[in-house]
Design a protein around this motif. Structure first.
Motif, short mmCIF file in Angstrom:
data_model
loop_
_atom_site.label_atom_id
_atom_site.label_comp_id
_atom_site.label_asym_id
_atom_site.label_seq_id
_atom_site.Cartn_x
_atom_site.Cartn_y
_atom_site.Cartn_z
N ALA A 23 46.73 37.40 27.73
CA ALA A 23 45.53 37.49 28.58
C ALA A 23 44.63 36.26 28.38
O ALA A 23 44.12 35.70 29.36
CB ALA A 23 44.76 38.76 28.25
N ILE B 268 45.79 42.53 35.86
CA ILE B 268 46.51 43.27 34.81
C ILE B 268 48.02 43.13 35.02
O ILE B 268 48.79 42.99 34.09
CB ILE B 268 46.10 44.77 34.81
CG1 ILE B 268 44.63 44.94 34.42
CG2 ILE B 268 47.00 45.58 33.90
CD1 ILE B 268 44.30 44.82 32.96
N VAL C 119 49.40 48.16 29.23
CA VAL C 119 48.14 47.40 29.17
C VAL C 119 46.98 48.36 29.41
O VAL C 119 45.98 48.34 28.67
CB VAL C 119 48.12 46.25 30.21
CG1 VAL C 119 46.82 45.46 30.10
CG2 VAL C 119 49.33 45.33 30.04
N SER C 120 47.12 49.20 30.42
CA SER C 120 46.07 50.18 30.74
C SER C 120 45.90 51.19 29.60
O SER C 120 44.78 51.58 29.27
CB SER C 120 46.40 50.92 32.03
OG SER C 120 46.47 50.00 33.10
N LYS D 251 40.33 45.70 32.90
CA LYS D 251 40.40 44.26 32.58
C LYS D 251 39.16 43.83 31.78
O LYS D 251 39.25 43.00 30.88
CB LYS D 251 40.53 43.45 33.88
CG LYS D 251 40.98 42.01 33.66
CD LYS D 251 41.41 41.32 34.94
CE LYS D 251 40.29 41.22 35.96
NZ LYS D 251 40.56 40.21 37.00
N LEU E 139 39.60 44.85 28.27
CA LEU E 139 40.58 43.96 27.64
C LEU E 139 39.87 42.68 27.18
O LEU E 139 40.10 42.19 26.07
CB LEU E 139 41.71 43.64 28.63
CG LEU E 139 42.95 42.95 28.03
CD1 LEU E 139 44.17 43.25 28.90
CD2 LEU E 139 42.81 41.45 27.92
#
Length: 210
Positions: free
Chosen positions: A18, A32, A46-47, A53, A56
């Motif tokens: 990222a 994402i 990722v979620s 986001k 993150l």
């Protein structure tokens, strides 16, 4: 807020991918889905780990800055004169930003709007914490009669960061001007000459004229 050591290997892999994509494409230009694809993992993972986001990015800030927070806390406890603490703080700042230019550039140039600021609690807390460390050192110097009483403390950090970012945003110009032909020469110049210049600038702002 999680500490750096609390991230597992998979989370760290996602964070580092990222960071690279945010630095290359910007926050808005990265999805994402992009991150999941480059990290070669399922988008749901990722979620699962980070949610949105924005969250993150908050985790990325923690990952890259939690040890700086510890270093600043340790610096406050050191048996040094206030000006030596300021010099060491500047050195820590510049080394840290230069080592993580991508993410700091995103943070300082893309997240200045009020909307962004509200969404990025971790960034806001980081800035408050850094300012608190700076205030503690400067107030110590003021009590000792070394530092001026009329210093505008919140403007010290932008003076440090602004000088670095101006230098870095004009990298090709300064590489040519100062004959910094390799990345090593460029980074060494930042570590020595530029850092010393910033230290001298801040000292001039803080110390009474003799």
């Amino acid at each position: 807020m999680p500490l750096k050591s609390n991230f597992n290997d998979k989370q760290i892999q996602i964070l580092e991918v990222a960071e690279t994509l945010f630095a290359e494409k910007g926050f808005d230009g990265t999805s994402i889905r992009n991150i999941a694809k480059v990290a070669k993992i399922n988008i749901a993972m990722v979620s699962y780990y980070f949610g949105s986001k924005e969250r993150l990015l908050e985790s990325l800030i923690v990952y890259r800055t939690s040890d700086l927070k510890n270093q600043l806390e340790n610096l406050l406890q050191e048996d040094l004169e206030p000006i030596d603490k300021i010099n060491k703080l500047i050195e820590l700042y510049i080394n840290r930003i230069n080592s993580n230019r991508g993410i700091y550039r995103i943070l300082h140039f893309e997240f200045t709007s009020k909307k962004r600021e509200q969404n990025l609690q971790a960034f806001s807390e980081l800035k408050k914490g850094n300012l608190k460390s700076l205030e503690t050192i400067i107030e110590e110097g003021q009590k000792k009669g070394i530092f001026r009483k009329d210093v505008i403390i919140p403007l010290i950090a932008p003076t440090i960061l602004g000088t670095f970012f101006h230098f870095h945003m004009n990298k090709p110009f300064f590489e040519n001007l100062l004959n910094l032909k390799t990345e090593d020469l460029y980074n060494n110049y930042i570590k020595t000459n530029l850092t010393k210049h910033i230290q001298q600038t801040i000292k001039a702002l803080l110390i009474y004229e003799s």
